[in-house]
Design a protein around this motif. Structure first.
Motif, PDB file in Angstrom:
ATOM      1  N   LYS A 174       0.863  -1.179   0.000  1.00  0.00           N
ATOM      2  CA  LYS A 174       0.000   0.000   0.000  1.00  0.00           C
ATOM      3  C   LYS A 174       0.901   1.229   0.000  1.00  0.00           C
ATOM      4  N   ARG A 175       0.795   1.985  -1.067  1.00  0.00           N
ATOM      5  CA  ARG A 175       1.632   3.176  -1.197  1.00  0.00           C
ATOM      6  C   ARG A 175       1.008   4.328  -0.411  1.00  0.00           C
ATOM      7  N   TYR A 229      -0.345   8.035   0.218  1.00  0.00           N
ATOM      8  CA  TYR A 229      -0.933   9.088  -0.610  1.00  0.00           C
ATOM      9  C   TYR A 229      -0.015  10.308  -0.530  1.00  0.00           C
ATOM     10  N   CYS A 233      -4.885   6.974 -15.761  1.00  0.00           N
ATOM     11  CA  CYS A 233      -5.194   7.413 -14.398  1.00  0.00           C
ATOM     12  C   CYS A 233      -6.696   7.258 -14.141  1.00  0.00           C
ATOM     13  N   ILE A 250      -1.659   8.286  -9.645  1.00  0.00           N
ATOM     14  CA  ILE A 250      -1.169   6.943  -9.980  1.00  0.00           C
ATOM     15  C   ILE A 250      -0.148   6.478  -8.950  1.00  0.00           C
ATOM     16  N   SER A 278       0.207   7.459  -5.932  1.00  0.00           N
ATOM     17  CA  SER A 278      -0.446   7.314  -4.628  1.00  0.00           C
ATOM     18  C   SER A 278      -1.394   6.123  -4.581  1.00  0.00           C
ATOM     19  N   GLY A 279      -1.829   5.660  -5.749  1.00  0.00           N
ATOM     20  CA  GLY A 279      -2.811   4.590  -5.784  1.00  0.00           C
ATOM     21  C   GLY A 279      -4.185   5.052  -5.323  1.00  0.00           C
ATOM     22  N   HIS A 280      -4.538   6.296  -5.661  1.00  0.00           N
ATOM     23  CA  HIS A 280      -5.861   6.803  -5.280  1.00  0.00           C
ATOM     24  C   HIS A 280      -6.940   5.877  -5.826  1.00  0.00           C
ATOM     25  N   PRO A 281      -7.852   5.428  -4.971  1.00  0.00           N
ATOM     26  CA  PRO A 281      -8.897   4.494  -5.414  1.00  0.00           C
ATOM     27  C   PRO A 281     -10.049   5.209  -6.098  1.00  0.00           C
TER      28      PRO A 281
END
Length: 152
Positions: A2-3, A5, A51, A141, A143-146
């Motif tokens: 898990k990166r 944010y 993205c 990208i 941050s891996g924003h869901p």
């Protein structure tokens, strides 16, 4: 993994990025680019970058700004259809050239045509907007924003 944010870990920098984004939006509007045209650029760049978070945000905003479902659905094939006017095509050419770096002979030719169609101010504003959404795409990208599921 898990990166983290980026925006949450660096809140002061993120606040500055949002202030910068507000200034870009003002400049874009001041140079004659409509909300629909702005969102057209944002969606296309977000598509090219993959993205998902920004695509969700900007396709919703694009519909709200007046772009049709057909215009959004066919955006990846915009060069193959006649549903975009010359100004939209010029904006899309700027969006693609500014995202698919380095510039090539083809993209330089597209940019020259776009400059002719848009004029200096709208052209520069479109390039600035393209650079800006590319930065925001990368933050989302990395941050891996869901993407939250829509209810509709």
């Amino acid at each position: 993994m898990k990166r983290p944010y980026i925006d949450k870990v660096t809140p002061a920098a993120w606040k500055s990025a949002l202030t910068y984004n507000d200034a870009v939006y003002e400049a874009v509007q001041g140079h004659g680019i409509s909300a629909a045209e702005r969102e057209l650029i944002m969606v296309r760049v977000s598509q090219l970058n993959g993205c998902a978070y920004c695509l969700e945000a900007h396709t919703t905003a694009a519909r709200d700004a007046g772009l049709t479902s057909q215009q959004l659905d066919l955006l990846p094939a915009w060069r193959e259809t006649n549903i975009y006017d010359e100004r939209m095509k010029a904006l899309l050419a700027v969006a693609e050239a500014g995202t698919r770096l380095p510039l090539t002979e083809d993209s330089l030719a597209d940019l020259a045509g776009a400059l002719q169609t848009l004029g200096t101010e709208a052209f520069a504003a479109a390039e600035l907007l393209t650079a800006t959404i590319n930065m925001f795409n990368r933050v989302s990208i990395l941050s891996g924003h869901p993407v939250r599921e829509r209810k509709n």
